[in-house]
Motif scaffolding. Structure first.
Motif, PDB file in Angstrom:
ATOM      1  N   ALA A  82     -17.789  20.823  92.395  1.00 28.32           N
ATOM      2  CA  ALA A  82     -18.341  21.507  93.566  1.00 28.32           C
ATOM      3  C   ALA A  82     -19.132  22.743  93.161  1.00 28.32           C
ATOM      4  O   ALA A  82     -20.221  23.007  93.682  1.00 28.32           O
ATOM      5  N   VAL A  83     -18.616  23.521  92.213  1.00 30.35           N
ATOM      6  CA  VAL A  83     -19.303  24.743  91.790  1.00 30.35           C
ATOM      7  C   VAL A  83     -20.590  24.409  91.037  1.00 30.35           C
ATOM      8  O   VAL A  83     -21.636  25.028  91.239  1.00 30.35           O
ATOM      9  N   VAL A  84     -20.529  23.406  90.163  1.00 27.78           N
ATOM     10  CA  VAL A  84     -21.721  23.025  89.401  1.00 27.78           C
ATOM     11  C   VAL A  84     -22.826  22.513  90.315  1.00 27.78           C
ATOM     12  O   VAL A  84     -24.021  22.736  90.062  1.00 27.78           O
ATOM     13  N   SER A  85     -22.446  21.824  91.390  1.00 27.36           N
ATOM     14  CA  SER A  85     -23.446  21.223  92.277  1.00 27.36           C
ATOM     15  C   SER A  85     -24.013  22.185  93.312  1.00 27.36           C
ATOM     16  O   SER A  85     -24.852  21.784  94.122  1.00 27.36           O
ATOM     17  N   ILE A  86     -23.566  23.436  93.318  1.00 26.26           N
ATOM     18  CA  ILE A  86     -24.141  24.409  94.259  1.00 26.26           C
ATOM     19  C   ILE A  86     -25.610  24.627  93.905  1.00 26.26           C
ATOM     20  O   ILE A  86     -25.945  24.894  92.740  1.00 26.26           O
ATOM     21  N   PRO A  87     -26.520  24.490  94.849  1.00 26.52           N
ATOM     22  CA  PRO A  87     -27.949  24.678  94.534  1.00 26.52           C
ATOM     23  C   PRO A  87     -28.218  26.055  93.930  1.00 26.52           C
ATOM     24  O   PRO A  87     -27.644  27.066  94.340  1.00 26.52           O
TER      25      PRO A  87
END
Length: 288
Positions: free
Chosen positions: A172-177
């Motif tokens: 989830a954190v990595v996929s934050i724009p």
């Protein structure tokens, strides 16, 4: 949708008329919700009725597969006599303790690895290798570490939950724009403000999905562990009843496990809805 004939020199026009869900959204939502609830109730009831009929007609051996009426009666008697609640409480206590520890550790490490590339590069291969190890295979290790008692059971649940929450949090954190982070930097956000106003709200919905999955898996793992190395709990009740050919008691334990897993997962889901009102709902998509 109807076709309107235009003048001779113009192409045909398609006119779309509003449907029932647009004319009466609240009524349509109520009908759809009633249909969903009816299906969710009717399917289990039909299966239970078929099971009851099959046992009554002799299509299956009622000594091996007791009918639901007998299971319900035996469960009620054991609950009224107080014989069932110690095992339920023992399992629930282990699940809650292990779930709390695993969730806290998984979220903290997932947040750290998702935010810092070097930490992720250092730890991700090792954790990926440990993730694929069946968690029950770690039970002898925990028995050596903590001895007999509650420690190995809680450690097993915590380890299982940790991996689910860690993976969902890091992803989830990595996929934050990157634009979200850039906006925080432009406004001069401190590390705490970046976490509070950017990382947390953007990642929390996906983290809670992983936490909800982990809730069901935690119940599964503790029941399997109790069948191997425990003197109480629902898993021990199921295993002991099977060894004594008390199939009524065995199915009572199975039903209790199912109810415990469903209730626990639903509580996590409801907590997620309260914590993330901005996130899309995973149920009730037919809204007014």
């Amino acid at each position: 949708m109807t076709t309107v004939k235009p003048p001779a020199d113009a192409p045909p026009l398609l006119v779309r008329h509003p449907g029932p869900h647009e004319l009466h959204p609240a009524r349509t939502h109520r009908r759809r919700r009633a249909l969903e609830l009816s299906l969710a109730t009717a399917v289990p009831l039909l299966l239970l009725l078929w099971w009851q009929l099959a046992a009554h007609q002799g299509w299956m051996d009622p000594r091996v597969y007791p009918p639901p009426s007998r299971i319900l009666s035996d469960g009620w008697d054991r609950a009224a006599a107080g014989d069932l609640w110690p095992d339920v409480w023992a399992t629930l206590k282990r699940v809650l303790a292990g779930y709390a520890l695993g969730t806290a550790a998984g979220y903290a490490l997932g947040l750290l690895m998702g935010s810092l590339n070097l930490v992720r590069a250092a730890l991700e291969p090792l954790l990926n290798a440990l993730y694929v190890v069946p968690k029950l295979a770690l039970l002898p290790v925990f028995l050596n570490m903590f001895g007999l008692g509650e420690g190995p059971q809680i450690a097993l649940v915590a380890t299982t939950v940790f991996f689910f929450v860690w993976i969902s949090t890091m992803s989830a954190v990595v996929s934050i724009p990157e634009g979200h982070r850039d906006a925080g930097r432009v406004f001069g956000a401190s590390p705490w403000q970046m976490f509070r106003h950017v990382l947390l709200p953007a990642s929390l919905p996906q983290v809670l999905v992983g936490a909800r999955i982990a809730a069901g898996v935690a119940v599964l793992v503790i029941v399997a562990s109790e069948q191997i190395a425990a003197s109480n709990g629902l898993g021990h009740l199921i295993s002991d009843a099977r060894a004594l050919f008390e199939n009524d008691v065995m199915f009572v334990g199975i039903v209790c496990v199912a109810l415990l897993g469903v209730v626990f997962s639903e509580l996590v889901r409801l907590a997620g809805r309260l914590l993330t009102p901005w996130a899309p709902r995973d149920r009730g998509r037919s809204r007014p």
